[in-house]
Design an enzyme around this catalytic site. Structure first.
Site, PDB file in Angstrom:
ATOM      1  CB  CYS A 110      40.462  39.645  41.798  1.00  0.00           C
ATOM      2  SG  CYS A 110      40.556  39.730  43.598  1.00  0.00           S
ATOM      3  CG  HIS A 213      35.969  38.384  41.776  1.00  0.00           C
ATOM      4  ND1 HIS A 213      36.768  37.476  41.105  1.00  0.00           N
ATOM      5  CD2 HIS A 213      36.613  38.674  42.929  1.00  0.00           C
ATOM      6  CE1 HIS A 213      37.840  37.214  41.827  1.00  0.00           C
ATOM      7  NE2 HIS A 213      37.769  37.926  42.943  1.00  0.00           N
ATOM      8  CD  GLU A 215      34.862  36.579  38.188  1.00  0.00           C
ATOM      9  OE1 GLU A 215      35.097  37.749  37.805  1.00  0.00           O
ATOM     10  OE2 GLU A 215      35.285  36.127  39.267  1.00  0.00           O
TER      11      GLU A 215
END
Ligand code: MN
Length: 237
Positions: A110, A213, A215
């Site tokens: 990001c 994102h 994760e």
């Protein structure tokens, strides 16, 4: 066998008058740990202290967060620029440059992808809705781990080797984006509106920036995005 130690950069957070300092969303360190790495956080104390952490690491994640101060790519603040953290910008630019010299694998996420581009001489779109009025919504209003839009992945890229697809779904929590891509980087994924969603270093063996994102998609059960962290950890050994 020793697990690879992965440094994760951090945001500034103010929770209360008495709780202010390092912040990073727990999906970053949980995902690194879940995929077999050892996460450690790098606080924004000073450039020297951050660079001193690098020899202890096998890999580096540049995490999401504040807008990048536009002074670092030679611009003045757009009226819709969000909060910035100049000391963080300086530390991350220094970390990225030194990590590339040291052949350390980098996964930039990001804002991380944005500052990777800035550290190498590129520029940013400071506010997508006002500067790219034909762009789709890139700030999703549904939960963080759920996907939001398509990206088109370049076929001969490392990202394609990891995903095995030229079209995939990603989440989207950004109002800034890469504008002019640094010469050292190559665009490897774009959204259907043309917004740059991933870049890779042309020479370095593992320096990838993604605008989404992964994760949080992993934390939401997405195995394909887990492959990105597995690739980082494999490169980190
Ligand atoms: Mn997006």
């Amino acid at each position: 066998m020793n697990k690879p130690v992965i440094g994760i950069t951090t945001s500034y957070g103010k929770h209360t008058e008495f709780m202010e300092g390092v912040y990073v969303h727990h999906d970053y360190h949980r995902t690194v740990a879940a995929r077999g790495g050892v996460p450690i956080l790098i606080p924004n104390a000073s450039i020297d202290s951050a660079l001193a952490v690098l020899p202890l690491l096998s890999g580096l994640i540049i995490s999401g967060g504040e807008d990048v101060n536009p002074q670092f790519y030679g611009q003045d603040p757009h009226p819709k620029l969000g909060p910035t953290c100049t000391v963080r910008d300086e530390i991350e630019i220094a970390l990225i440059r030194r990590a590339l010299e040291a052949d350390l694998p980098i996964l930039a996420i990001c804002r991380g992808a944005q500052i990777l581009n800035v550290a190498l001489g590129g520029t940013l779109v400071q506010d997508i809705p006002s500067q790219l009025p034909d762009a789709m919504q890139h700030t999703q209003l549904h939960p963080r781990g759920e996907d939001a839009h398509w990206v088109n992945v370049e076929k001969d890229s490392r990202l394609h080797a990891i995903f095995g697809e030229t079209k995939t779904r990603v989440n989207s929590l950004h109002h800034q984006a890469i504008h002019e891509v640094a010469v050292a980087l190559r665009t490897v994924a774009v959204a259907n509106d043309g917004v740059i969603e991933a870049v890779e270093h042309r020479q370095h063996r593992f320096a990838i920036g993604v605008q989404w994102h992964p994760e949080s998609m992993v934390a939401h059960g997405n195995q394909q995005m887990g492959g990105l962290f597995d690739a980082l950890l494999a490169a980190a050994k």
